[in-house]
Design a protein around this motif. Structure first.
Motif, mmCIF file in Angstrom:
data_model
loop_
_atom_site.group_PDB
_atom_site.id
_atom_site.type_symbol
_atom_site.label_atom_id
_atom_site.label_comp_id
_atom_site.label_asym_id
_atom_site.label_seq_id
_atom_site.Cartn_x
_atom_site.Cartn_y
_atom_site.Cartn_z
ATOM 1 N N ILE A 30 8.363 17.226 -27.969
ATOM 2 C CA ILE A 30 7.865 18.506 -28.497
ATOM 3 C C ILE A 30 8.646 19.668 -27.887
ATOM 4 O O ILE A 30 9.439 19.466 -26.964
ATOM 5 C CB ILE A 30 6.351 18.706 -28.218
ATOM 6 N N ASP A 31 8.409 20.857 -28.394
ATOM 7 C CA ASP A 31 8.984 22.105 -27.864
ATOM 8 C C ASP A 31 10.509 22.158 -28.000
ATOM 9 O O ASP A 31 11.236 22.189 -27.014
ATOM 10 C CB ASP A 31 8.561 22.292 -26.396
ATOM 11 N N LEU A 32 10.957 22.184 -29.242
ATOM 12 C CA LEU A 32 12.407 22.130 -29.506
ATOM 13 C C LEU A 32 12.985 23.496 -29.879
ATOM 14 O O LEU A 32 13.990 23.573 -30.560
ATOM 15 C CB LEU A 32 12.666 21.126 -30.644
ATOM 16 N N VAL A 48 -1.370 24.489 -33.240
ATOM 17 C CA VAL A 48 -0.840 25.605 -34.027
ATOM 18 C C VAL A 48 0.155 26.348 -33.151
ATOM 19 O O VAL A 48 -0.171 26.722 -32.022
ATOM 20 C CB VAL A 48 -1.981 26.574 -34.425
ATOM 21 N N LYS A 49 1.364 26.512 -33.642
ATOM 22 C CA LYS A 49 2.368 27.252 -32.869
ATOM 23 C C LYS A 49 2.810 28.451 -33.693
ATOM 24 O O LYS A 49 3.298 28.296 -34.815
ATOM 25 C CB LYS A 49 3.549 26.335 -32.515
ATOM 26 N N LYS A 50 2.646 29.637 -33.130
ATOM 27 C CA LYS A 50 3.003 30.850 -33.870
ATOM 28 C C LYS A 50 4.466 31.200 -33.652
ATOM 29 O O LYS A 50 5.050 30.866 -32.615
ATOM 30 C CB LYS A 50 2.120 32.008 -33.391
ATOM 31 N N ALA A 51 5.029 31.892 -34.641
ATOM 32 C CA ALA A 51 6.430 32.318 -34.529
ATOM 33 C C ALA A 51 6.546 33.342 -33.411
ATOM 34 O O ALA A 51 5.720 34.235 -33.295
ATOM 35 C CB ALA A 51 6.875 32.943 -35.850
ATOM 36 N N ARG A 52 7.536 33.170 -32.567
ATOM 37 C CA ARG A 52 7.809 34.164 -31.506
ATOM 38 C C ARG A 52 9.284 34.049 -31.126
ATOM 39 O O ARG A 52 9.881 32.970 -31.229
ATOM 40 C CB ARG A 52 6.918 33.919 -30.290
ATOM 41 N N PRO A 53 9.883 35.165 -30.703
ATOM 42 C CA PRO A 53 11.321 35.126 -30.425
ATOM 43 C C PRO A 53 11.654 34.285 -29.183
ATOM 44 O O PRO A 53 10.781 34.079 -28.337
ATOM 45 C CB PRO A 53 11.683 36.596 -30.200
HETATM 46 N N1 LIG Z 1 1.963 18.079 -31.124
HETATM 47 C C1 LIG Z 1 1.435 18.188 -29.890
HETATM 48 N N2 LIG Z 1 0.705 17.164 -29.383
HETATM 49 C C2 LIG Z 1 0.166 17.242 -28.145
HETATM 50 N N3 LIG Z 1 0.296 18.309 -27.337
HETATM 51 C C3 LIG Z 1 1.014 19.368 -27.772
HETATM 52 C C4 LIG Z 1 1.629 19.362 -29.071
HETATM 53 N N4 LIG Z 1 2.265 20.549 -29.227
HETATM 54 C C5 LIG Z 1 2.056 21.239 -28.103
HETATM 55 N N5 LIG Z 1 1.300 20.562 -27.213
HETATM 56 C C6 LIG Z 1 0.816 21.027 -25.884
HETATM 57 O O1 LIG Z 1 1.005 22.422 -25.777
HETATM 58 C C7 LIG Z 1 1.907 22.725 -24.717
HETATM 59 C C8 LIG Z 1 2.797 23.879 -25.128
HETATM 60 O O2 LIG Z 1 3.531 23.542 -26.325
HETATM 61 P P1 LIG Z 1 5.085 23.858 -26.435
HETATM 62 O O3 LIG Z 1 5.751 23.195 -25.300
HETATM 63 O O4 LIG Z 1 5.563 23.549 -27.801
HETATM 64 O O5 LIG Z 1 5.036 25.429 -26.261
HETATM 65 P P2 LIG Z 1 5.861 26.427 -25.346
HETATM 66 O O6 LIG Z 1 5.050 27.648 -25.286
HETATM 67 O O7 LIG Z 1 7.206 26.502 -25.896
HETATM 68 O O8 LIG Z 1 5.867 25.731 -23.926
HETATM 69 P P3 LIG Z 1 6.731 26.109 -22.613
HETATM 70 O O9 LIG Z 1 5.698 26.559 -21.653
HETATM 71 O O10 LIG Z 1 7.287 24.757 -22.237
HETATM 72 O O11 LIG Z 1 7.747 27.109 -22.971
HETATM 73 C C9 LIG Z 1 2.643 21.426 -24.432
HETATM 74 O O12 LIG Z 1 3.095 21.343 -23.100
HETATM 75 C C10 LIG Z 1 1.562 20.387 -24.729
HETATM 76 O O13 LIG Z 1 0.667 20.295 -23.649
#
Ligand SMILES: Nc1ncnc2c1ncn2[C@@H]1O[C@H](COP(=O)(O)OP(=O)(O)OP(=O)(O)O)[C@@H](O)[C@H]1O
Ligand SMILES: [Mg+2]
Length: 261
Positions: free
Chosen positions: A158-160, A32-37
């Motif tokens: 991931i993380d786009l 789950v990824k929440k919206a953040r700026p």
């Molecule tokens: N779909 C997925 N499948 C497996 N692992 C994931 C997935 N999405 C996120 N993760 C895990 O969660 C971590 C953080 O996700 P993500 O990179 O999208 O967030 P972030 O907060 O932008 O990270 P960063 O610290 O690189 O800024 C990833 O490094 C990975 O370990």
């Protein structure tokens, strides 16, 4: 599906302070990824003005909603291009849910006891994926090994969420991606010699971005004195593993052979 969403909404209340977290629902793992700026700090922007280094190109400011929209649209775009990305199971204005796509490449190669075979397996796989993105005239925006995952013999992206000022050209962003990936390799603790020249040649063969070699070499030239000092025995002894690895990368960049095809 509805059950999953109400389950996640409950979990979101419990995980108030977490921006990203995983959960298991009916034996399946999700993220789950929440919206953040997204933004870069003022000091970051000032460093960029002074040093003009691609690697620290500041990211564009986006509100939480814009960032979520950008990341989910880019996931869709990459999927349409045939690049492996996690499926978006659900999205609304506040969060999105992704399928799990395995452990990060970083986690497969970071440990002290990582075997040479693993390094020789995962790094070329990662390079292949970064090259695939670049060959589609796209950039990742954060191509560190922690933002690539591996599952069922496939590398996933991931993380786009990061985007950049329109005036920054694609090649610069691709070069930044590649440099970020190389730098992320200096963070691993594996007791294995990493052949950076080979990695760079591999990437260049796949993308034909020949000019990146000269750019990497001239980046290393900017700190050539430091590289020389770092080689002095008594100085080297003072460094921790990560600083040693950093200088090893830059020494390889400094010594790159310009064997243009
Ligand atoms: N779909 C997925 N499948 C497996 N692992 C994931 C997935 N999405 C996120 N993760 C895990 O969660 C971590 C953080 O996700 P993500 O990179 O999208 O967030 P972030 O907060 O932008 O990270 P960063 O610290 O690189 O800024 C990833 O490094 C990975 O370990
Ligand atoms: Mg990340």
């Amino acid at each position: 599906m509805l059950d999953l969403i109400s389950f996640v909404k409950e979990q979101n209340l419990l995980n108030k302070d977490k921006e990203i977290y995983s959960l298991v629902f009916q034996d399946k793992k999700y993220w789950v990824k929440k919206a953040r700026p997204t933004m870069s700090s003022l000091s970051h922007k000032i460093y960029y003005k002074i040093f003009k280094l691609e690697i620290i190109t500041p990211v564009e400011y986006k509100s939480a909603k814009e960032a979520l929209k950008f990341e989910t649209s880019k996931l869709k775009k990459f999927e349409a291009l045939g690049i492996n990305v996690p499926k978006i199971v659900y999205k609304d204005e506040d969060f999105f849910i992704l399928e799990d796509t395995g452990r990060t490449i970083h986690s497969h190669i970071r440990k002290k006891d990582t075997k040479k075979e693993d390094i020789l397996f995962f790094i070329p796989k990662a390079i292949e994926t970064i090259a695939q993105i670049h060959n589609c005239n796209e950039y990742h925006g954060g191509a560190q090994s922690r933002n690539l995952t591996y599952k069922n013999n496939k590398v996933y992206v991931i993380d786009l969420e990061d985007s950049f000022d329109k005036n920054i050209d694609l090649k610069t962003l691709q070069y930044r991606d590649f440099l970020l990936f190389l730098l992320s390799l200096t963070k691993i603790k594996a007791n294995v010699n990493i052949d950076y020249e080979d990695i760079i040649n591999n990437y260049i063969n796949l993308t034909q971005n020949y000019e990146f070699k000269e750019k990497l070499k001239s980046l290393a030239r900017r700190i050539s004195l430091l590289i020389k000092i770092s080689k002095l025995n008594f100085v080297n002894k003072l460094f921790g593993q990560d600083v040693k690895s950093f200088f090893k990368l830059f020494d390889s960049l400094y010594n790159l052979k310009m064997d243009r095809k």
